[in-house]
Write a protein that holds these residues in place. Structure first.
Motif, short mmCIF file in Angstrom:
data_model
loop_
_atom_site.label_atom_id
_atom_site.label_comp_id
_atom_site.label_asym_id
_atom_site.label_seq_id
_atom_site.Cartn_x
_atom_site.Cartn_y
_atom_site.Cartn_z
N ARG A 1 -20.54 23.68 1.95
CA ARG A 1 -20.10 24.06 3.29
C ARG A 1 -18.79 24.87 3.27
O ARG A 1 -18.25 25.20 4.32
N ARG B 1 -24.49 18.01 10.30
CA ARG B 1 -24.97 18.62 9.06
C ARG B 1 -26.48 18.81 9.10
O ARG B 1 -27.24 17.86 9.23
N ILE C 1 -20.95 32.11 4.25
CA ILE C 1 -20.30 31.29 5.28
C ILE C 1 -18.97 31.96 5.63
O ILE C 1 -17.99 31.85 4.88
N LEU D 1 -26.64 22.29 2.96
CA LEU D 1 -25.48 22.03 3.81
C LEU D 1 -25.26 20.55 4.11
O LEU D 1 -24.30 20.21 4.80
N MET E 1 -23.83 28.60 9.00
CA MET E 1 -22.57 27.90 9.22
C MET E 1 -21.42 28.91 9.16
O MET E 1 -21.47 29.88 8.42
N THR F 1 -21.07 18.50 0.91
CA THR F 1 -19.78 19.07 1.31
C THR F 1 -19.44 20.35 0.55
O THR F 1 -18.97 21.33 1.14
N ASN G 1 -23.75 22.87 12.91
CA ASN G 1 -22.98 22.80 11.67
C ASN G 1 -21.53 23.18 11.89
O ASN G 1 -20.61 22.50 11.41
N SER G 2 -21.33 24.28 12.61
CA SER G 2 -20.01 24.92 12.64
C SER G 2 -19.09 24.34 13.71
O SER G 2 -17.94 24.01 13.42
#
Length: 389
Positions: free
Chosen positions: A180, A151, A212, A174, A240, A177, A145-146
């Motif tokens: 996130r 995704r 997050i 996630l 994330m 958008t 993710n990060s």
């Protein structure tokens, strides 16, 4: 959750038992999380591989669902409970090994690649930015993710397997958008290095729980990101994070309203002390998450001229893929300990042989006392290896 006619046919059992059960599970997840429909995935990564963690109940489930179905997308496996070739050298008993190999056979029957690593993104399962995937293994999915910008939700083993069988996953969490965006800014003032970033991840996981974090003040390399993701996912449930100027979505969101928290080396020293319960390990285990090529090369260079003088077992945990890429480094490390593939210190039955483990992984330090009944020495890799030179 809306289903197409083709998806409804799967749910009614027209395409076999395994696909029906997989669709039932996805529909249940979609209903719980209020997903609107299923979305196609490009890959899956499965947890629930070690016999130690899934037991006989997991074997029965896999035996049943694998009878008449295969995965629809490229799918890889998390670490098993032992090196699939050198399990006798690890001290694993025959009964455990037999059941572990049975688990692997069911995954193979479904077409899953037996990669047995927690870092699939370093081997044969490499998503691209924007890909929709369904990954279990908390550290890997956080990295995907990060750092990669793919995704995935924080999938459990059964959910990721169901998605692999259908080739789709419910659209929620996630995958959207809006979900996130960062929830807190972490201003980090710490030294460089894998160990510092592992402790940072552990500290921040405690602070943000399931949030997050958006990091400023650090410029981590790939291995530092890898270990930070793993630690955050163990002390919190972080799926994330963003790093200013580095991760692909870090400049996509408004940060002006977010709370700011500072983390320094002083806090990391306290974290290290809190994770340590002694200084006399029987086993030193490095590679949580699995060692990368760069880490294998660094360790081999550090140990090329060293001689082991103390009777303490040393494991270098990595994927079989990595040892094939690093034959010279593997040979050097084997003179100092065992290069253990397919598994790690957390999911192997080490409690039958050891009571005290040293590691540089804050994630492993988090799990070893509870999953493996271990006392722990938390220290950087060099300090640990100096204990046996």
């Amino acid at each position: 959750m809306y289903l197409t006619k083709a998806e409804e046919r799967i749910l009614s059992g027209e395409e076999g038992y395994g696909r029906q059960k997989a669709m039932e599970l996805l529909v249940a997840l979609g209903t719980i999380y209020d997903a609107d429909h299923l979305i196609p995935i490009t890959s899956a990564h499965l947890s629930g591989v070690s016999y130690k963690t899934i037991g006989d109940g997991g074997i029965s489930f896999l035996a049943e669902i694998s009878r008449d179905t295969r995965v629809e997308v490229p799918t890889t496996l998390n670490p098993a409970g032992m090196d699939l070739r050198r399990w006798k050298e690890m001290g694993v008993d025959e009964e455990f090994a037999e059941r572990q190999l049975e688990i692997i056979s069911y995954y193979e029957r479904m077409g899953v690649t037996v990669s047995c690593t927690c870092t699939p993104y370093l081997t044969v399962n490499k998503p691209h930015q924007g890909d929709t995937i369904s990954w279990a293994e908390s550290s890997a999915l956080s990295y995907a993710n990060s750092v990669i910008g793919a995704r995935t939700n924080r999938e459990g083993g059964p959910g990721a397997l169901a998605a692999a069988i259908i080739g789709k996953t419910p659209n929620y969490g996630l995958h959207i958008t809006e979900n996130r965006k960062p929830t807190i800014i972490i201003k980090a003032k710490i030294k460089a290095g894998v160990f510092s970033h592992s402790l940072l991840g552990y500290a921040v996981g405690k602070i943000v729980s399931g949030g997050i974090p958006y990091f400023t003040g650090i410029h981590p390399n790939a291995d530092e990101l890898k270990t930070m993701a793993a630690a955050m996912a163990s002390s919190g449930s972080v799926a994330m994070f963003h790093v200013e100027g580095l991760t692909p979505e870090s400049n996509h969101f408004d940060l002006s309203h977010l709370e700011k928290v500072e983390v320094t080396d002083e806090e990391l020293k306290e974290v290290c002390e809190s994770l340590t319960s002694g200084t006399d390990p029987e086993l030193i285990a490095l590679g949580c998450p699995h060692l990368s090529i760069e880490e294998m090369r660094w360790l081999a260079a550090e140990l090329a001229q060293a001689k082991k003088n103390k009777d303490v077992d040393v494991w270098f945990c990595t994927s079989r893929y990595m040892t094939e890429k690093c034959p010279r480094e593997t040979e050097i490390l084997e003179r100092f300990g065992k290069v253990v593939c397919d598994t790690c210190m957390v999911v192997a039955p080490i409690e039958k042989r050891y009571r005290f483990t040293g590691t540089n992984s804050a994630k492993a330090c988090c799990y070893l006392p509870t999953l493996c009944s271990q006392k722990v020495t938390c220290a950087d890799a060099i300090r640990l290896l100096e204990m046996v030179i």
